[in-house]
Design an enzyme around this catalytic site. Structure first.
Site, PDB file in Angstrom:
ATOM      1  N   VAL A 242       2.663  22.285  -0.530  1.00  0.00           N
ATOM      2  CA  VAL A 242       3.413  21.774   0.627  1.00  0.00           C
ATOM      3  C   VAL A 242       4.840  21.394   0.225  1.00  0.00           C
ATOM      4  CG1 VAL A 242       3.431  20.096   2.518  1.00  0.00           C
ATOM      5  CG2 VAL A 242       1.243  20.893   1.598  1.00  0.00           C
TER       6      VAL A 242
ATOM      7  N   LYS B 249      -3.840  12.125   3.206  1.00  0.00           N
ATOM      8  CA  LYS B 249      -4.950  11.551   3.985  1.00  0.00           C
ATOM      9  C   LYS B 249      -5.839  10.637   3.148  1.00  0.00           C
ATOM     10  CE  LYS B 249      -6.489  15.885   2.603  1.00  0.00           C
ATOM     11  NZ  LYS B 249      -6.231  17.285   2.729  1.00  0.00           N
TER      12      LYS B 249
ATOM     13  N   VAL C  10      -3.433  14.839   9.087  1.00  0.00           N
ATOM     14  CA  VAL C  10      -4.608  15.317   9.828  1.00  0.00           C
ATOM     15  C   VAL C  10      -4.220  16.592  10.573  1.00  0.00           C
ATOM     16  CG1 VAL C  10      -6.352  14.801  11.584  1.00  0.00           C
ATOM     17  CG2 VAL C  10      -5.393  12.945  10.206  1.00  0.00           C
TER      18      VAL C  10
ATOM     19  N   GLY D 234      -3.046  19.488   9.462  1.00  0.00           N
ATOM     20  CA  GLY D 234      -1.952  20.324   8.943  1.00  0.00           C
ATOM     21  C   GLY D 234      -0.783  20.420   9.907  1.00  0.00           C
TER      22      GLY D 234
ATOM     23  N   ILE E 202      -0.838  20.926  13.106  1.00  0.00           N
ATOM     24  CA  ILE E 202      -1.116  20.553  14.510  1.00  0.00           C
ATOM     25  C   ILE E 202      -0.537  19.178  14.834  1.00  0.00           C
ATOM     26  CG2 ILE E 202      -2.948  20.156  16.210  1.00  0.00           C
ATOM     27  CD1 ILE E 202      -4.830  21.731  14.392  1.00  0.00           C
TER      28      ILE E 202
ATOM     29  N   GLY F 121      -7.186  29.556  -1.166  1.00  0.00           N
ATOM     30  CA  GLY F 121      -6.397  28.325  -1.340  1.00  0.00           C
ATOM     31  C   GLY F 121      -6.629  27.279  -0.263  1.00  0.00           C
TER      32      GLY F 121
ATOM     33  N   GLU G 217      -9.939  21.956  -1.379  1.00  0.00           N
ATOM     34  CA  GLU G 217      -9.358  20.949  -2.256  1.00  0.00           C
ATOM     35  C   GLU G 217      -9.642  21.362  -3.702  1.00  0.00           C
ATOM     36  OE1 GLU G 217      -7.745  17.945  -1.066  1.00  0.00           O
ATOM     37  OE2 GLU G 217      -7.836  19.179   0.723  1.00  0.00           O
TER      38      GLU G 217
ATOM     39  N   LYS H 232      -9.923  11.993   7.378  1.00  0.00           N
ATOM     40  CA  LYS H 232      -9.143  12.315   8.573  1.00  0.00           C
ATOM     41  C   LYS H 232      -9.726  11.599   9.805  1.00  0.00           C
ATOM     42  CE  LYS H 232      -7.771  16.726   6.563  1.00  0.00           C
ATOM     43  NZ  LYS H 232      -8.165  18.122   6.345  1.00  0.00           N
TER      44      LYS H 232
ATOM     45  N   GLY I 247      -2.379  24.878   4.631  1.00  0.00           N
ATOM     46  CA  GLY I 247      -1.420  25.909   4.238  1.00  0.00           C
ATOM     47  C   GLY I 247      -0.071  25.263   3.964  1.00  0.00           C
TER      48      GLY I 247
HETATM   49  P1  NDP Z   1      -0.400  20.258  -4.877  1.00  0.00           P
HETATM   50  O1  NDP Z   1      -1.464  19.857  -5.829  1.00  0.00           O
HETATM   51  O2  NDP Z   1      -0.165  21.701  -4.631  1.00  0.00           O
HETATM   52  O3  NDP Z   1       1.000  19.633  -5.370  1.00  0.00           O
HETATM   53  C1  NDP Z   1       1.115  18.330  -5.911  1.00  0.00           C
HETATM   54  C2  NDP Z   1       2.519  18.176  -6.453  1.00  0.00           C
HETATM   55  O4  NDP Z   1       2.656  16.855  -6.915  1.00  0.00           O
HETATM   56  C3  NDP Z   1       2.837  19.097  -7.633  1.00  0.00           C
HETATM   57  O5  NDP Z   1       4.130  19.619  -7.492  1.00  0.00           O
HETATM   58  C4  NDP Z   1       2.791  18.159  -8.844  1.00  0.00           C
HETATM   59  O6  NDP Z   1       3.697  18.493  -9.869  1.00  0.00           O
HETATM   60  C5  NDP Z   1       3.235  16.874  -8.224  1.00  0.00           C
HETATM   61  N1  NDP Z   1       2.738  15.712  -8.956  1.00  0.00           N
HETATM   62  C6  NDP Z   1       1.461  15.409  -9.281  1.00  0.00           C
HETATM   63  N2  NDP Z   1       1.423  14.250  -9.942  1.00  0.00           N
HETATM   64  C7  NDP Z   1       2.694  13.808 -10.021  1.00  0.00           C
HETATM   65  C8  NDP Z   1       3.301  12.668 -10.583  1.00  0.00           C
HETATM   66  N3  NDP Z   1       2.583  11.736 -11.210  1.00  0.00           N
HETATM   67  N4  NDP Z   1       4.650  12.523 -10.482  1.00  0.00           N
HETATM   68  C9  NDP Z   1       5.390  13.467  -9.865  1.00  0.00           C
HETATM   69  N5  NDP Z   1       4.867  14.577  -9.294  1.00  0.00           N
HETATM   70  C10 NDP Z   1       3.537  14.733  -9.399  1.00  0.00           C
HETATM   71  O7  NDP Z   1      -0.677  19.473  -3.530  1.00  0.00           O
HETATM   72  P2  NDP Z   1      -0.430  19.981  -2.040  1.00  0.00           P
HETATM   73  O8  NDP Z   1       0.993  20.380  -1.894  1.00  0.00           O
HETATM   74  O9  NDP Z   1      -1.489  20.927  -1.635  1.00  0.00           O
HETATM   75  O10 NDP Z   1      -0.720  18.640  -1.205  1.00  0.00           O
HETATM   76  C11 NDP Z   1       0.230  17.602  -1.140  1.00  0.00           C
HETATM   77  C12 NDP Z   1      -0.270  16.551  -0.147  1.00  0.00           C
HETATM   78  O11 NDP Z   1      -0.372  17.164   1.135  1.00  0.00           O
HETATM   79  C13 NDP Z   1      -1.648  15.997  -0.454  1.00  0.00           C
HETATM   80  O12 NDP Z   1      -1.703  14.652  -0.100  1.00  0.00           O
HETATM   81  C14 NDP Z   1      -2.583  16.823   0.428  1.00  0.00           C
HETATM   82  O13 NDP Z   1      -3.769  16.140   0.751  1.00  0.00           O
HETATM   83  C15 NDP Z   1      -1.699  16.979   1.641  1.00  0.00           C
HETATM   84  N6  NDP Z   1      -2.035  18.132   2.481  1.00  0.00           N
HETATM   85  C16 NDP Z   1      -2.099  19.371   1.935  1.00  0.00           C
HETATM   86  C17 NDP Z   1      -2.387  20.460   2.720  1.00  0.00           C
HETATM   87  C18 NDP Z   1      -2.455  21.835   2.162  1.00  0.00           C
HETATM   88  O14 NDP Z   1      -2.730  22.769   2.917  1.00  0.00           O
HETATM   89  N7  NDP Z   1      -2.184  22.042   0.874  1.00  0.00           N
HETATM   90  C19 NDP Z   1      -2.630  20.303   4.179  1.00  0.00           C
HETATM   91  C20 NDP Z   1      -2.496  18.961   4.657  1.00  0.00           C
HETATM   92  C21 NDP Z   1      -2.223  17.906   3.821  1.00  0.00           C
HETATM   93  P3  NDP Z   1       3.564  19.826 -10.732  1.00  0.00           P
HETATM   94  O15 NDP Z   1       3.782  20.947  -9.759  1.00  0.00           O
HETATM   95  O16 NDP Z   1       4.660  19.736 -11.718  1.00  0.00           O
HETATM   96  O17 NDP Z   1       2.196  19.797 -11.310  1.00  0.00           O
HETATM   97  N1  HSE Z   2      -8.973  21.157   2.113  1.00  0.00           N
HETATM   98  C1  HSE Z   2      -8.388  20.791   3.347  1.00  0.00           C
HETATM   99  C2  HSE Z   2      -9.037  21.640   4.436  1.00  0.00           C
HETATM  100  C3  HSE Z   2      -6.879  21.026   3.302  1.00  0.00           C
HETATM  101  O1  HSE Z   2      -9.770  22.592   4.107  1.00  0.00           O
HETATM  102  O2  HSE Z   2      -8.857  21.358   5.607  1.00  0.00           O
HETATM  103  C4  HSE Z   2      -6.131  20.470   4.504  1.00  0.00           C
HETATM  104  O3  HSE Z   2      -6.235  19.085   4.610  1.00  0.00           O
END
Ligand code: NDP
Ligand code: HSE
Length: 438
Positions: free
Chosen positions: A17, A106, A133, A135, A137, A188, A191, A206, A308
């Site tokens: 994200v 979340k 909650v 994504g 939406i 992808g 979780e 959520k 996504g």
């Molecule tokens: P990712 O695991 O893809 O990315 C996490 C990022 O955080 C990475 O860039 C990582 O760095 C960085 N990071 C981790 N630990 C640290 C730290 N201690 N200090 C600084 N940076 C750190 O997560 P997502 O992008 O998938 O998700 C992000 C948030 O969005 C979460 O809370 C998730 O629940 C929420 N979310 C995600 C969705 C999805 O579809 N992916 C949908 C809805 C919500 P590095 O890259 O260097 O490892």
């Molecule tokens: N793992 C979560 C899902 C990602 O499948 O809905 C979005 O929160």
């Protein structure tokens, strides 16, 4: 004409994200500035590993491993690290240093939401979380703002894309749960630990967030009843389809009256049968949908991509623009309120319909014995379907009974099922599924 000073935006996390948020902030810079009335300067992106591959190009000079320094002096901090720590500490530091905060986390909100909202409220900071909650939406803002004058009665949500994708593949492609989960992981959606998806933890987080907002009450994560989909078999999915239902993992938040007449809410996550004509039955793949019943507005449905990177980034950017506009216009952030303070009632207080599938001895009087168990526990039978007897050499022949009930409480249904399990005429209780959306 933009006259306000540029706002400093700090991004924590550049994963699925975060990297898309960075890319959109840089790419749409001029357009966003016009929408806000001030420029949005991305002043840095905190990550763990400076050399990790990113989904989108981020200028190397913006990357830092020093999140704490980045936060200081920022106007808006966007937390996209995920997990409880250090995300919680970074958010509290950001609020206390005068920044507004956007998060999609979340897990953190469901666990430490009250602490974070309290901290934001004390200094008049904004804490926005549209992406937490559903994504992409829009559901948090409609609940907080558009429906603020109404009374939400009930929410039925498909809020986990992975489990919806799995159940959909089991239904439409005949895949096993294990095969479908592997595909969801490859795409992808899941979780990092897919237990969070398949055991309903993600959906429970959520549900806690939705219910807190919808019912203006504090809903602790521990009070959310949770069952995942690991007990769902391909056979159950096929049988449900034949009977005119689909199985979905639902997050259900509803107002209830407890056994002593007290007002309360139920917040629960479990698989349920829903009629195939219900709008939620048409939610396929990794999509999410929230079906909401409000006293004055009636039924509303919010539908779209529940996960996504780029899709979720859209919701995050919407929050950034809202927070930035408030900076320009002035005034404190919108405070979260738990004024209604409704208690979360235990699952035993819930009333719903059920479908119970039993393997029973195929001999005279069995149906009457089973009917007696239901009536003795106060559960009214709505329909019974008997399937052909199965004859195994050397064993008594059995038949399958599918019993649909009228509304009954969880406690009376549980007592009925316990009695059926102990009954001489029941070989096994094959499944017990709740029926929603009738
Ligand atoms: P990712 O695991 O893809 O990315 C996490 C990022 O955080 C990475 O860039 C990582 O760095 C960085 N990071 C981790 N630990 C640290 C730290 N201690 N200090 C600084 N940076 C750190 O997560 P997502 O992008 O998938 O998700 C992000 C948030 O969005 C979460 O809370 C998730 O629940 C929420 N979310 C995600 C969705 C999805 O579809 N992916 C949908 C809805 C919500 P590095 O890259 O260097 O490892
Ligand atoms: N793992 C979560 C899902 C990602 O499948 O809905 C979005 O929160």
């Amino acid at each position: 004409m933009i006259e306000y000073r540029n706002l400093r935006v700090a991004l924590l996390g550049a994963g699925s994200v975060g990297s898309q948020v960075a890319s959109l902030l840089l790419e749409h810079r001029d357009e966003l500035a016009n929408r806000v009335g001030a420029g949005l300067d991305l002043v840095g992106v905190a990550v763990r590993d400076m050399d990790a591959a990113r989904d989108a190009d981020i200028p190397k000079e913006l990357l830092t491993t020093d999140a704490e320094s980045l936060i200081l002096g920022s106007d808006i901090v966007v937390e996209l690290i995920g997990g409880l720590e250090p995300a919680r500490t970074h958010i509290l530091n950001a609020i206390n240093s005068g920044a507004d905060v956007i998060t999609a986390n979340k897990a953190l909100l469901a666990t430490h939401g009250p602490e974070l909202f309290e901290a934001a409220g004390q200094v008049g900071a904004q804490l926005y979380y549209e992406a937490a909650v559903g994504g992409a939406i829009p559901i948090i803002r409609p609940l907080r703002d558009s429906l603020a004058g109404d009374r939400v009665q009930r929410i039925l949500g498909i809020v986990n894309g992975t489990t919806n994708f799995i159940l959909d593949l089991m239904d439409r492609e005949g895949e096993s749960l294990e095969q479908a989960l592997k595909t969801a992981q490859d795409l992808g959606y899941a979780e990092a630990d897919p237990t969070a998806d398949v055991e309903g933890y993600d959906a429970a987080q959520k549900a806690a967030i939705l219910a807190s907002l919808a019912f203006h009450s504090t809903v602790p994560l521990e009070s959310v009843y949770r069952e995942g989909i690991t007990g769902i078999t391909h056979e159950q999915v096929v049988k449900a389809r034949r009977a005119g239902f689909v199985i979905k993992l639902l997050a259900i938040c509803e107002r209830l009256t407890g056994p002593e007449g007290q007002d309360g809410v139920s917040v629960r996550v479990h698989p349920a049968l829903i009629p195939d004509a219900h709008p939620l039955a048409a939610v396929h793949g990794a999509n999410n949908a929230v079906f909401l019943e409000a006293e004055a507005a009636g039924n509303l449905m919010f539908y779209g991509a529940g996960a996504g990177g780029i899709e979720t980034a859209s919701a995050v950017l919407g929050d950034v623009v809202s927070a930035a506009r408030r900076h320009v216009a002035g005034g404190p952030g919108v405070a979260e309120s738990a004024h209604a303070n409704l208690p979360v009632l235990p699952i035993d207080a819930v009333t719903t319909r059920y479908q119970i599938t039993l393997a029973v001895l195929d001999r005279p009087g069995v149906l009457a014995t089973i009917a007696t168990e239901f009536s003795e526990h106060g559960v009214s039978v709505e329909a019974v379907e008997q399937h052909a007897a199965e004859v195994r050499p050397g064993a008594a022949s059995t038949a399958t009974l599918v019993i649909g009930t009228h509304e009954a409480t969880e406690s009376s249904l549980a007592a009925t099922v316990a009695a059926l399990k102990a009954s001489d005429v029941v070989s096994s209780v094959e499944s017990v599924l709740r029926v929603e959306g009738l």
